[in-house]
Design a protein around this motif. Structure first.
Motif, PDB file in Angstrom:
ATOM      1  N   PHE A  75       0.817  -1.203   0.000  1.00  0.00           N
ATOM      2  CA  PHE A  75       0.000   0.000   0.000  1.00  0.00           C
ATOM      3  C   PHE A  75       0.856   1.260   0.000  1.00  0.00           C
ATOM      4  N   GLN A  76       2.079   1.146  -0.514  1.00  0.00           N
ATOM      5  CA  GLN A  76       2.968   2.300  -0.575  1.00  0.00           C
ATOM      6  C   GLN A  76       2.437   3.382  -1.507  1.00  0.00           C
ATOM      7  N   GLN A  77       1.572   3.029  -2.444  1.00  0.00           N
ATOM      8  CA  GLN A  77       0.991   4.016  -3.342  1.00  0.00           C
ATOM      9  C   GLN A  77      -0.351   4.543  -2.832  1.00  0.00           C
ATOM     10  N   HIS A  78      -0.749   4.115  -1.645  1.00  0.00           N
ATOM     11  CA  HIS A  78      -1.990   4.583  -1.042  1.00  0.00           C
ATOM     12  C   HIS A  78      -1.718   5.786  -0.137  1.00  0.00           C
ATOM     13  N   SER A  79      -2.746   6.574   0.066  1.00  0.00           N
ATOM     14  CA  SER A  79      -2.638   7.753   0.934  1.00  0.00           C
ATOM     15  C   SER A  79      -3.813   7.781   1.906  1.00  0.00           C
ATOM     16  N   LEU A  80      -3.530   8.179   3.140  1.00  0.00           N
ATOM     17  CA  LEU A  80      -4.560   8.338   4.164  1.00  0.00           C
ATOM     18  C   LEU A  80      -4.795   9.823   4.393  1.00  0.00           C
ATOM     19  N   TYR A  81      -6.044  10.245   4.278  1.00  0.00           N
ATOM     20  CA  TYR A  81      -6.424  11.639   4.515  1.00  0.00           C
ATOM     21  C   TYR A  81      -7.329  11.714   5.743  1.00  0.00           C
ATOM     22  N   THR A  82      -7.053  12.657   6.624  1.00  0.00           N
ATOM     23  CA  THR A  82      -7.924  12.907   7.763  1.00  0.00           C
ATOM     24  C   THR A  82      -7.866  14.379   8.110  1.00  0.00           C
ATOM     25  N   ASN A  83      -8.946  14.906   8.647  1.00  0.00           N
ATOM     26  CA  ASN A  83      -8.992  16.346   8.898  1.00  0.00           C
ATOM     27  C   ASN A  83      -8.265  16.749  10.176  1.00  0.00           C
ATOM     28  N   VAL A  84      -7.973  15.796  11.056  1.00  0.00           N
ATOM     29  CA  VAL A  84      -7.249  16.088  12.291  1.00  0.00           C
ATOM     30  C   VAL A  84      -5.914  15.340  12.282  1.00  0.00           C
ATOM     31  N   GLU A  85      -4.876  16.001  12.748  1.00  0.00           N
ATOM     32  CA  GLU A  85      -3.567  15.354  12.835  1.00  0.00           C
ATOM     33  C   GLU A  85      -3.682  14.046  13.606  1.00  0.00           C
ATOM     34  N   ARG A  86      -3.014  13.011  13.111  1.00  0.00           N
ATOM     35  CA  ARG A  86      -3.109  11.690  13.711  1.00  0.00           C
ATOM     36  C   ARG A  86      -2.529  11.626  15.111  1.00  0.00           C
ATOM     37  N   CYS A  87      -3.181  10.837  15.968  1.00  0.00           N
ATOM     38  CA  CYS A  87      -2.649  10.549  17.302  1.00  0.00           C
ATOM     39  C   CYS A  87      -1.649   9.392  17.182  1.00  0.00           C
ATOM     40  N   CYS A  88      -1.078   8.974  18.311  1.00  0.00           N
ATOM     41  CA  CYS A  88      -0.101   7.876  18.291  1.00  0.00           C
ATOM     42  C   CYS A  88      -0.718   6.585  17.770  1.00  0.00           C
ATOM     43  N   LEU A  89      -1.954   6.304  18.190  1.00  0.00           N
ATOM     44  CA  LEU A  89      -2.631   5.083  17.742  1.00  0.00           C
ATOM     45  C   LEU A  89      -2.779   5.074  16.225  1.00  0.00           C
ATOM     46  N   CYS A  90      -3.270   6.160  15.674  1.00  0.00           N
ATOM     47  CA  CYS A  90      -3.559   6.197  14.238  1.00  0.00           C
ATOM     48  C   CYS A  90      -2.296   6.322  13.402  1.00  0.00           C
ATOM     49  N   GLY A  94       1.789   5.035   1.875  1.00  0.00           N
ATOM     50  CA  GLY A  94       2.931   5.857   1.510  1.00  0.00           C
ATOM     51  C   GLY A  94       2.857   7.287   1.975  1.00  0.00           C
ATOM     52  N   ALA A  95       1.647   7.788   2.273  1.00  0.00           N
ATOM     53  CA  ALA A  95       1.522   9.181   2.694  1.00  0.00           C
ATOM     54  C   ALA A  95       0.326   9.335   3.618  1.00  0.00           C
ATOM     55  N   VAL A  96       0.459  10.233   4.569  1.00  0.00           N
ATOM     56  CA  VAL A  96      -0.643  10.603   5.452  1.00  0.00           C
ATOM     57  C   VAL A  96      -0.812  12.116   5.370  1.00  0.00           C
ATOM     58  N   HIS A  97      -2.026  12.544   5.059  1.00  0.00           N
ATOM     59  CA  HIS A  97      -2.352  13.964   4.935  1.00  0.00           C
ATOM     60  C   HIS A  97      -3.304  14.352   6.063  1.00  0.00           C
ATOM     61  N   TYR A  98      -3.059  15.495   6.686  1.00  0.00           N
ATOM     62  CA  TYR A  98      -3.977  15.942   7.736  1.00  0.00           C
ATOM     63  C   TYR A  98      -4.309  17.414   7.535  1.00  0.00           C
ATOM     64  N   GLY A  99      -5.496  17.789   8.033  1.00  0.00           N
ATOM     65  CA  GLY A  99      -5.977  19.140   7.803  1.00  0.00           C
ATOM     66  C   GLY A  99      -5.672  20.133   8.897  1.00  0.00           C
ATOM     67  N   TRP A 100      -5.789  19.703  10.152  1.00  0.00           N
ATOM     68  CA  TRP A 100      -5.660  20.616  11.290  1.00  0.00           C
ATOM     69  C   TRP A 100      -4.693  20.039  12.310  1.00  0.00           C
ATOM     70  N   ARG A 101      -3.779  20.855  12.783  1.00  0.00           N
ATOM     71  CA  ARG A 101      -2.816  20.397  13.769  1.00  0.00           C
ATOM     72  C   ARG A 101      -3.468  20.262  15.135  1.00  0.00           C
ATOM     73  N   ASP A 102      -3.335  19.085  15.729  1.00  0.00           N
ATOM     74  CA  ASP A 102      -3.869  18.809  17.068  1.00  0.00           C
ATOM     75  C   ASP A 102      -2.775  19.076  18.089  1.00  0.00           C
ATOM     76  N   HIS A 103      -2.897  20.188  18.813  1.00  0.00           N
ATOM     77  CA  HIS A 103      -1.878  20.562  19.790  1.00  0.00           C
ATOM     78  C   HIS A 103      -1.892  19.647  21.015  1.00  0.00           C
ATOM     79  N   TYR A 104      -2.942  18.871  21.166  1.00  0.00           N
ATOM     80  CA  TYR A 104      -3.078  18.019  22.361  1.00  0.00           C
ATOM     81  C   TYR A 104      -2.606  16.592  22.104  1.00  0.00           C
ATOM     82  N   GLY A 105      -3.164  15.939  21.103  1.00  0.00           N
ATOM     83  CA  GLY A 105      -2.855  14.526  20.879  1.00  0.00           C
ATOM     84  C   GLY A 105      -2.179  14.224  19.568  1.00  0.00           C
ATOM     85  N   GLY A 106      -1.864  15.247  18.787  1.00  0.00           N
ATOM     86  CA  GLY A 106      -1.269  15.019  17.473  1.00  0.00           C
ATOM     87  C   GLY A 106       0.109  14.395  17.552  1.00  0.00           C
ATOM     88  N   ALA A 107       0.364  13.425  16.666  1.00  0.00           N
ATOM     89  CA  ALA A 107       1.658  12.725  16.697  1.00  0.00           C
ATOM     90  C   ALA A 107       2.251  12.545  15.307  1.00  0.00           C
TER      91      ALA A 107
END
Length: 209
Positions: free
Chosen positions: A74-89, A99-112
């Motif tokens: 899945f190196q050619q796949h991309s994950l999009y989410t509107n909130v920055e990923r936490c450690c779990l995600c 191959g890529a993770v895109h996020y919309g908003w930086r999570d100052h609390y749980g973003g990793a």
């Protein structure tokens, strides 16, 4: 907004209306086709097949990635989410090998997405690019809805319930406005579309896109 952001944000609004954090996630394959999608389901009572619900780990990104089969690259796949990923995600993305993770908003609390560093032989064989935060609508709307979730729905409520109140006082100030609260509350009750809510909030907040 370019695809898949409209779908991501629609899923996030579905999550918010259901009492969850407003997070949506979409997986695109190498052709740009959505092959996995989900919203935060921690507060949901019933889950879909092969999807987590009613659990602290029923995150949008985990459930979106769970649509991918066991075998394959899945190196050619991309994950999009509107909130920055936490450690779990972020861990789920690394384990899946997208191959890529895109996020919309930086999570100052749980973003990793930018702070989580793991070095081991398994992950050394994989490369995952991190892209974000996004500009404009996705960033602004996500930040406000996430702040509203904590401001209105957390026990005790108010500014003290917002984890990023010191980093983003502007969002706390917006959530505290009675007109913003009324617009969000009415939109949830009437099952208003995200586009209509966005127009209302943009006018109240003085945003232009």
């Amino acid at each position: 907004m370019n695809f898949p952001w409209p779908l991501v944000m629609s899923l996030a609004w579905d999550a918010f209306r259901g009492g969850n954090l407003p997070i949506g996630a979409v997986v695109l394959d190498e052709h740009g086709t959505a092959v996995g999608q989900a919203h935060c389901a921690r507060a949901d009572a019933i889950g879909r097949p092969n999807q987590l619900a009613g659990s602290r780990i029923a995150h949008a990104e985990v459930n979106a990635l769970a649509h991918l089969p066991f075998r394959g690259s899945f190196q050619q796949h991309s994950l999009y989410t509107n909130v920055e990923r936490c450690c779990l995600c972020m861990g789920a993305a690394l384990q899946t090998g997208v191959g890529a993770v895109h996020y919309g908003w930086r999570d100052h609390y749980g973003g990793a997405a930018t702070s989580m560093v793991v070095h081991n032989p398994q992950l050394s064989r994989r490369r995952t690019a991190v892209v974000g935060p996004a500009d404009g609508f996705v960033e602004k709307m996500t930040g406000l809805l996430a702040t509203c979730h904590y401001f209105y729905r957390r026990p005790g409520g108010g500014a003290r319930s917002v984890p990023w109140r010191e980093e983003r006082p502007d969002l706390v100030d917006l959530a505290a406005r009675p007109a913003i609260a009324a617009a969000v509350r009415h939109s949830v009750a009437r099952e208003t579309t995200l586009d209509i809510l966005a127009d209302t909030l943009s006018s109240l907040a003085g945003w232009t896109f």
